[in-house]
Design a protein around this motif. Sequence first.
Motif, PDB file in Angstrom:
ATOM      1  N   LEU A   1       1.792  -0.637 -11.228  1.00 12.00           N
ATOM      2  CA  LEU A   1       0.590   0.069 -11.688  1.00 12.00           C
ATOM      3  C   LEU A   1      -0.385  -0.961 -12.230  1.00 12.00           C
ATOM      4  CD1 LEU A   1      -1.072   2.561 -12.754  1.00 12.00           C
ATOM      5  CD2 LEU A   1       0.329   2.402 -14.831  1.00 12.00           C
ATOM      6  N   ILE A   2      -1.612  -0.952 -11.718  1.00  7.39           N
ATOM      7  CA  ILE A   2      -2.652  -1.842 -12.218  1.00  7.39           C
ATOM      8  C   ILE A   2      -3.393  -1.077 -13.318  1.00  7.39           C
ATOM      9  CG2 ILE A   2      -4.526  -3.409 -11.615  1.00  7.39           C
ATOM     10  CD1 ILE A   2      -1.870  -3.781 -10.011  1.00  7.39           C
ATOM     11  N   ARG A   3      -3.000  -1.285 -14.580  1.00 10.72           N
ATOM     12  CA  ARG A   3      -3.625  -0.545 -15.673  1.00 10.72           C
ATOM     13  C   ARG A   3      -5.048  -1.010 -15.916  1.00 10.72           C
ATOM     14  NH1 ARG A   3      -5.826  -0.265 -20.006  1.00 10.72           N
ATOM     15  NH2 ARG A   3      -5.841  -2.538 -20.134  1.00 10.72           N
ATOM     16  N   GLY A   4      -5.319  -2.307 -15.683  1.00 11.67           N
ATOM     17  CA  GLY A   4      -6.660  -2.830 -15.868  1.00 11.67           C
ATOM     18  C   GLY A   4      -6.844  -4.114 -15.087  1.00 11.67           C
ATOM     19  N   ASN A   5      -8.097  -4.420 -14.775  1.00 11.66           N
ATOM     20  CA  ASN A   5      -8.412  -5.628 -14.016  1.00 11.66           C
ATOM     21  C   ASN A   5      -9.039  -6.726 -14.868  1.00 11.66           C
ATOM     22  OD1 ASN A   5      -7.798  -5.079 -11.045  1.00 11.66           O
ATOM     23  ND2 ASN A   5      -8.923  -3.242 -11.616  1.00 11.66           N
ATOM     24  N   GLU A   6      -9.707  -6.376 -15.938  1.00 11.36           N
ATOM     25  CA  GLU A   6     -10.372  -7.359 -16.791  1.00 11.36           C
ATOM     26  C   GLU A   6     -10.058  -7.055 -18.255  1.00 11.36           C
ATOM     27  OE1 GLU A   6     -14.529  -7.441 -15.893  1.00 11.36           O
ATOM     28  OE2 GLU A   6     -14.208  -8.009 -13.807  1.00 11.36           O
ATOM     29  N   PRO A   7      -9.032  -7.646 -18.813  1.00 11.60           N
ATOM     30  CA  PRO A   7      -8.098  -8.597 -18.192  1.00 11.60           C
ATOM     31  C   PRO A   7      -7.079  -7.876 -17.306  1.00 11.60           C
ATOM     32  CG  PRO A   7      -7.418  -8.172 -20.427  1.00 11.60           C
ATOM     33  CD  PRO A   7      -8.720  -7.440 -20.248  1.00 11.60           C
ATOM     34  N   LEU A   8      -6.463  -8.646 -16.430  1.00 15.77           N
ATOM     35  CA  LEU A   8      -5.482  -8.103 -15.511  1.00 15.77           C
ATOM     36  C   LEU A   8      -4.245  -7.636 -16.271  1.00 15.77           C
ATOM     37  CD1 LEU A   8      -5.185  -7.712 -12.460  1.00 15.77           C
ATOM     38  CD2 LEU A   8      -4.137  -9.972 -12.324  1.00 15.77           C
ATOM     39  N   ASP A   9      -3.880  -6.379 -16.073  1.00 17.95           N
ATOM     40  CA  ASP A   9      -2.769  -5.770 -16.813  1.00 17.95           C
ATOM     41  C   ASP A   9      -1.937  -4.965 -15.817  1.00 17.95           C
ATOM     42  OD1 ASP A   9      -1.061  -4.632 -18.618  1.00 17.95           O
ATOM     43  OD2 ASP A   9      -2.607  -3.665 -19.836  1.00 17.95           O
ATOM     44  N   VAL A  10      -0.745  -5.471 -15.494  1.00 21.33           N
ATOM     45  CA  VAL A  10       0.102  -4.869 -14.462  1.00 21.33           C
ATOM     46  C   VAL A  10       1.409  -4.386 -15.074  1.00 21.33           C
ATOM     47  CG1 VAL A  10       1.338  -5.276 -12.285  1.00 21.33           C
ATOM     48  CG2 VAL A  10      -0.916  -6.304 -12.666  1.00 21.33           C
ATOM     49  N   VAL A  11       1.808  -3.174 -14.706  1.00 23.16           N
ATOM     50  CA  VAL A  11       3.025  -2.571 -15.221  1.00 23.16           C
ATOM     51  C   VAL A  11       3.973  -2.287 -14.055  1.00 23.16           C
ATOM     52  CG1 VAL A  11       4.009  -0.642 -16.519  1.00 23.16           C
ATOM     53  CG2 VAL A  11       1.702  -1.467 -17.069  1.00 23.16           C
ATOM     54  N   SER A  12       5.215  -2.729 -14.161  1.00 22.21           N
ATOM     55  CA  SER A  12       6.220  -2.404 -13.146  1.00 22.21           C
ATOM     56  C   SER A  12       6.828  -1.041 -13.457  1.00 22.21           C
ATOM     57  CB  SER A  12       7.317  -3.472 -13.119  1.00 22.21           C
ATOM     58  OG  SER A  12       6.813  -4.693 -12.615  1.00 22.21           O
TER      59      SER A  12
ATOM     60  N   PHE B   1      -5.667   5.354  -6.046  1.00 21.88           N
ATOM     61  CA  PHE B   1      -6.604   4.412  -5.430  1.00 21.88           C
ATOM     62  C   PHE B   1      -6.811   3.174  -6.307  1.00 21.88           C
ATOM     63  CE2 PHE B   1     -11.103   3.006  -4.905  1.00 21.88           C
ATOM     64  CZ  PHE B   1     -10.997   2.516  -3.626  1.00 21.88           C
ATOM     65  N   ASP B   2      -6.493   2.005  -5.731  1.00 22.09           N
ATOM     66  CA  ASP B   2      -6.695   0.696  -6.363  1.00 22.09           C
ATOM     67  C   ASP B   2      -5.805   0.443  -7.576  1.00 22.09           C
ATOM     68  OD1 ASP B   2      -8.468  -0.256  -4.525  1.00 22.09           O
ATOM     69  OD2 ASP B   2     -10.168  -0.448  -5.881  1.00 22.09           O
ATOM     70  N   ILE B   3      -4.891   1.356  -7.931  1.00 22.06           N
ATOM     71  CA  ILE B   3      -4.079   1.118  -9.130  1.00 22.06           C
ATOM     72  C   ILE B   3      -2.573   1.196  -8.885  1.00 22.06           C
ATOM     73  CG2 ILE B   3      -5.906   1.867 -10.703  1.00 22.06           C
ATOM     74  CD1 ILE B   3      -4.325   4.478 -11.109  1.00 22.06           C
ATOM     75  N   LEU B   4      -2.130   1.770  -7.771  1.00 19.56           N
ATOM     76  CA  LEU B   4      -0.704   1.883  -7.488  1.00 19.56           C
ATOM     77  C   LEU B   4      -0.366   1.215  -6.159  1.00 19.56           C
ATOM     78  CD1 LEU B   4       0.003   5.597  -8.495  1.00 19.56           C
ATOM     79  CD2 LEU B   4       0.888   3.569  -9.659  1.00 19.56           C
ATOM     80  N   GLY B   5       0.848   0.723  -6.034  1.00 17.73           N
ATOM     81  CA  GLY B   5       1.299   0.153  -4.770  1.00 17.73           C
ATOM     82  C   GLY B   5       2.782  -0.140  -4.824  1.00 17.73           C
ATOM     83  N   PHE B   6       3.408  -0.244  -3.649  1.00 12.17           N
ATOM     84  CA  PHE B   6       4.817  -0.638  -3.612  1.00 12.17           C
ATOM     85  C   PHE B   6       5.079  -1.540  -2.422  1.00 12.17           C
ATOM     86  CE2 PHE B   6       4.849   3.309  -1.121  1.00 12.17           C
ATOM     87  CZ  PHE B   6       5.695   3.023  -0.058  1.00 12.17           C
ATOM     88  N   ALA B   7       6.113  -2.377  -2.574  1.00 13.49           N
ATOM     89  CA  ALA B   7       6.506  -3.305  -1.517  1.00 13.49           C
ATOM     90  C   ALA B   7       7.534  -2.644  -0.609  1.00 13.49           C
ATOM     91  CB  ALA B   7       7.098  -4.572  -2.131  1.00 13.49           C
ATOM     92  N   VAL B   8       7.515  -3.024   0.667  1.00 11.86           N
ATOM     93  CA  VAL B   8       8.485  -2.523   1.631  1.00 11.86           C
ATOM     94  C   VAL B   8       9.383  -3.666   2.107  1.00 11.86           C
ATOM     95  CG1 VAL B   8       7.060  -0.591   2.405  1.00 11.86           C
ATOM     96  CG2 VAL B   8       6.829  -2.801   3.537  1.00 11.86           C
ATOM     97  N   GLU B   9      10.494  -3.309   2.722  1.00 11.64           N
ATOM     98  CA  GLU B   9      11.448  -4.319   3.191  1.00 11.64           C
ATOM     99  C   GLU B   9      10.981  -4.997   4.476  1.00 11.64           C
ATOM    100  OE1 GLU B   9      14.936  -1.944   3.431  1.00 11.64           O
ATOM    101  OE2 GLU B   9      15.451  -2.177   1.322  1.00 11.64           O
ATOM    102  N   GLN B  10      10.239  -4.271   5.279  1.00 11.04           N
ATOM    103  CA  GLN B  10       9.655  -4.818   6.502  1.00 11.04           C
ATOM    104  C   GLN B  10       8.401  -4.021   6.834  1.00 11.04           C
ATOM    105  OE1 GLN B  10      11.535  -3.941  10.212  1.00 11.04           O
ATOM    106  NE2 GLN B  10      12.543  -2.112   9.473  1.00 11.04           N
ATOM    107  N   PRO B  11       7.418  -4.664   7.450  1.00 13.89           N
ATOM    108  CA  PRO B  11       7.342  -6.059   7.893  1.00 13.89           C
ATOM    109  C   PRO B  11       6.943  -6.972   6.725  1.00 13.89           C
ATOM    110  CG  PRO B  11       5.310  -4.953   8.461  1.00 13.89           C
ATOM    111  CD  PRO B  11       6.195  -3.909   7.823  1.00 13.89           C
ATOM    112  N   GLY B  12       6.549  -8.206   7.060  1.00 17.45           N
ATOM    113  CA  GLY B  12       6.109  -9.166   6.061  1.00 17.45           C
ATOM    114  C   GLY B  12       5.692 -10.449   6.750  1.00 17.45           C
ATOM    115  N   ASP B  13       5.330 -11.444   5.965  1.00 18.82           N
ATOM    116  CA  ASP B  13       4.883 -12.728   6.504  1.00 18.82           C
ATOM    117  C   ASP B  13       5.771 -13.865   6.002  1.00 18.82           C
ATOM    118  OD1 ASP B  13       2.839 -11.618   7.938  1.00 18.82           O
ATOM    119  OD2 ASP B  13       1.270 -12.123   6.499  1.00 18.82           O
TER     120      ASP B  13
END
Length: 312
Positions: A155-166, A20-32
């Motif tokens: 992976l969103i390791r932290g928000n303040e400061p923003l720390d993102v790991v691929s 919750f609020d820390i992981l996510g992945f992109a998909v090939e479709q749909p999109g904007d």
Amino acid sequence: MLPEVRVFAPATVANMICGFDILGFAVEQPGDEVIMRRKQQPGVTIKEITGDDGRLPLEPSKNTVSACVQYLLQALNIASKVGVEIELHKHMPIGSGLGSSAASTVAGLFAINVMLGNPLTKEELLPFCVEGERLACGTGHADNVAPALYGGITLIRGNEPLDVVSIPSPKELVAAVVFPQVDVPTRDARQLIKDKVLLKDAVTQWGNIAGLVAALFKEDYDLISRSMKDILIEPTRAILIPQFYEMKEIALKHGALSFGISGSGPSVVAMTRDEQIAQKIADSIQAHLKENEIESFGYVSKVNIEGPRVLN
């Protein structure tokens, strides 16, 4: 500065069920898709929005795409010199739990950065994307915009400061995503979440998140299946999604590694390691929803490791 740029940015599956609020992945479709053109007069305007059924504001200060582009131009101290007009073409449903606002914002910011000759890295663009989420839903979280911008799994390791790991994406991982056409506003879904949880439940969830991250690095699909379970958020949010547990039963019966809610819902996602299995799951869930008089959209996609891209 380029005269025109067209950019596609992908939908995303936030939370990845247990994160919750820390992981996510992109998909090939749909999109904007965003089309951005240079204009003589300084300022940011929106020429046209399609695919939104008139739900999104054309006023530049209230639309996430134009507002974030303006923020970026101000940060670069060139807002008084640069003028652009924007077309936004929504190729994905609003309020689907698939990062609709994030895809639009990322497409717009990626487009203006390309037009300007890429003065900012993706890491430098990310805070502007997060501001778009704050404008769209009141909370500046990055679990949709980070994978949409970076591609792959983040992976969103932290928000303040923003720390993102691929995080590496296992090659065989495929998502079957189904969006039942029912209304579950993000703000309403967030309000249902408990402020406090039992320590034993938190420990179980931490174990699942850690197990999932380890499994992604190891390409261990059995560990992915064991770990991708949510005991904190799903029981509450599932109440808002008609036929949720029936859809889950169908997915697992047809060979899904895991099943859960995409973002705040109502979209659901089944993770598999085979495109044919994923398609069978999506078709079976959609058929079940139709029997219960619920229309739906279905998508089958591997993890999109590219993120936004310039279109010819």
